[in-house]
Scaffold this motif. Structure first.
Motif, mmCIF file in Angstrom:
data_model
loop_
_atom_site.group_PDB
_atom_site.id
_atom_site.type_symbol
_atom_site.label_atom_id
_atom_site.label_comp_id
_atom_site.label_asym_id
_atom_site.label_seq_id
_atom_site.Cartn_x
_atom_site.Cartn_y
_atom_site.Cartn_z
ATOM 1 N N CYS A 39 0.203 -1.051 -5.476
ATOM 2 C CA CYS A 39 -0.089 0.274 -6.056
ATOM 3 C C CYS A 39 1.093 1.178 -6.397
ATOM 4 O O CYS A 39 2.145 0.847 -5.775
ATOM 5 C CB CYS A 39 -0.987 1.150 -5.091
ATOM 6 N N PRO A 40 0.742 1.992 -7.236
ATOM 7 C CA PRO A 40 2.143 2.943 -7.706
ATOM 8 C C PRO A 40 2.945 3.420 -6.625
ATOM 9 O O PRO A 40 3.780 3.531 -6.572
ATOM 10 C CB PRO A 40 1.367 3.908 -8.782
ATOM 11 N N ALA A 41 2.091 4.065 -5.652
ATOM 12 C CA ALA A 41 2.970 4.691 -4.643
ATOM 13 C C ALA A 41 3.669 3.764 -3.746
ATOM 14 O O ALA A 41 4.764 4.214 -3.415
ATOM 15 C CB ALA A 41 1.656 5.444 -3.607
ATOM 16 N N GLY A 42 3.049 2.696 -3.334
ATOM 17 C CA GLY A 42 3.964 1.546 -2.710
ATOM 18 C C GLY A 42 5.029 1.094 -3.422
ATOM 19 O O GLY A 42 6.126 0.983 -2.732
ATOM 20 N N ILE A 43 4.912 0.875 -4.564
ATOM 21 C CA ILE A 43 6.062 0.455 -5.519
ATOM 22 C C ILE A 43 7.025 1.575 -5.339
ATOM 23 O O ILE A 43 8.358 1.221 -5.216
ATOM 24 C CB ILE A 43 5.481 0.039 -6.999
ATOM 25 N N ALA A 44 6.531 2.830 -5.863
ATOM 26 C CA ALA A 44 7.620 3.661 -5.877
ATOM 27 C C ALA A 44 8.448 4.035 -4.538
ATOM 28 O O ALA A 44 9.610 4.149 -4.591
ATOM 29 C CB ALA A 44 7.183 5.173 -5.991
ATOM 30 N N HIS A 45 7.778 3.849 -3.443
ATOM 31 C CA HIS A 45 8.561 3.974 -1.983
ATOM 32 C C HIS A 45 9.675 2.847 -1.747
ATOM 33 O O HIS A 45 10.567 3.212 -1.372
ATOM 34 C CB HIS A 45 7.447 4.054 -1.026
ATOM 35 N N LEU A 46 8.847 1.639 -2.059
ATOM 36 C CA LEU A 46 9.736 0.346 -1.951
ATOM 37 C C LEU A 46 11.080 0.449 -2.911
ATOM 38 O O LEU A 46 12.321 0.251 -2.535
ATOM 39 C CB LEU A 46 8.841 -0.857 -1.974
ATOM 40 N N GLN A 47 10.877 0.937 -4.073
ATOM 41 C CA GLN A 47 11.724 0.732 -5.169
ATOM 42 C C GLN A 47 12.874 1.897 -4.817
ATOM 43 O O GLN A 47 14.171 1.614 -4.865
ATOM 44 C CB GLN A 47 11.396 0.944 -6.581
ATOM 45 N N ALA B 155 0.797 -1.231 0.183
ATOM 46 C CA ALA B 155 0.129 0.100 0.144
ATOM 47 C C ALA B 155 0.993 1.394 -0.154
ATOM 48 O O ALA B 155 1.147 1.764 -1.068
ATOM 49 C CB ALA B 155 -1.129 -0.049 1.199
ATOM 50 N N THR B 156 1.235 1.832 1.145
ATOM 51 C CA THR B 156 2.232 3.073 1.066
ATOM 52 C C THR B 156 3.652 2.540 0.831
ATOM 53 O O THR B 156 4.170 3.292 0.318
ATOM 54 C CB THR B 156 2.263 3.733 2.560
ATOM 55 N N GLY B 157 3.743 1.215 0.966
ATOM 56 C CA GLY B 157 5.289 0.508 1.055
ATOM 57 C C GLY B 157 6.142 1.034 2.237
ATOM 58 O O GLY B 157 7.223 0.599 2.175
ATOM 59 N N GLN B 158 5.641 1.721 3.073
ATOM 60 C CA GLN B 158 6.432 2.083 4.239
ATOM 61 C C GLN B 158 6.591 0.737 5.285
ATOM 62 O O GLN B 158 7.790 0.605 5.546
ATOM 63 C CB GLN B 158 5.461 2.833 5.229
ATOM 64 N N SER B 159 5.750 -0.223 5.297
ATOM 65 C CA SER B 159 6.051 -1.172 6.282
ATOM 66 C C SER B 159 6.932 -2.258 5.405
ATOM 67 O O SER B 159 7.889 -2.719 5.913
ATOM 68 C CB SER B 159 4.828 -2.249 6.455
#
Ligand code: URA
Length: 216
Positions: free
Chosen positions: A170-178, A142-146
């Motif tokens: 989702c795009p936001a989570g992918i962007a954060h993790l990447q 989701a947010t990618g934070q976890s």
């Protein structure tokens, strides 16, 4: 529509196998009861595992069939599953059916409702996590934070081969993790368009932990 089985989107592998689509449809459907949700999540985890493990190294072994010996294969490295609690637990048993000797670490991260940032409340990892191929499991990116925090914890314990496996990203989570971990490949069954203002993926499937554990 003809399926390609998997597609690459900016470093993310989307598994679009028909069996993945069937399981994901059941998971998305609001009326799917808890028992079917559990069965479909565990089954989908195995389908995603098939993609996540595509490049794993093997070494040759001799196998005796009832008729003669022939060449077989064994995994070159141990496998560690690390579900992010709670919902990641819903992907473990299916994968253990295929890889029964995988070790299982647990990371407990909850999302602070005000900041949407992860707080670690539990961490128990196998000692050999530095030697293992690690599958980091959470149905929702989701947010990618976890996911990013979990990958950081794993790396702090020496893990250097980590794949993040989820059901819906989702795009936001992918962007954060990447951004945080460009070396961690992502395998998912779907990329949904949006994250709403309380951190849920839309259309998504709702709260994966509540649906898996029947606590919704
Ligand atoms: N966690 C969930 O369970 N569902 C979402 O949509 C986002 C985070």
């Amino acid at each position: 529509m003809e399926s390609q089985q998997r597609t690459e989107h900016n470093g993310v592998t989307v598994v679009d196998h028909p069996l993945a689509a069937l399981a994901l449809s059941a998971l998305r459907a609001e009326r799917t009861p808890t028992d079917e949700f559990r069965r479909n999540l565990q089954n989908l985890a195995v389908i995603l595992l098939a993609e996540a493990s595509r490049g794993w190294a093997t070494f040759p072994i001799d196998v005796e069939t009832p008729l003669r010996s022939c060449a077989g294969a064994a995994l070159a490295r141990p496998v560690t599953l690390v579900p992010i609690l709670r919902a990641g637990l819903g992907m473990v048993d299916g994968i253990l059916r295929v890889l029964p000797d995988a070790t299982v670490g647990h990371l407990g991260l909850y999302r602070d409702e005000a900041t949407l940032r992860p707080v670690t409340y539990y961490s128990r990892l196998p000692k050999n996590v530095d030697e293992a191929t690690v599958l980091l499991l959470d149905p929702m990116l989701a947010t990618g934070q976890s996911a990013a925090a979990a990958a950081s914890i794993l790396k702090s314990q020496g893990a250097h081969s980590i794949t993040f496996v989820c059901v819906v990203a989702c795009p936001a989570g992918i962007a954060h993790l990447q951004r945080a971990h460009p070396d961690v490949p992502i395998v998912t069954a779907a990329i949904d368009p949006e994250l709403n203002n309380v951190g849920y993926i839309v259309p998504g499937l709702g709260d994966a932990g509540d649906r898996y554990f029947g606590t919704g």
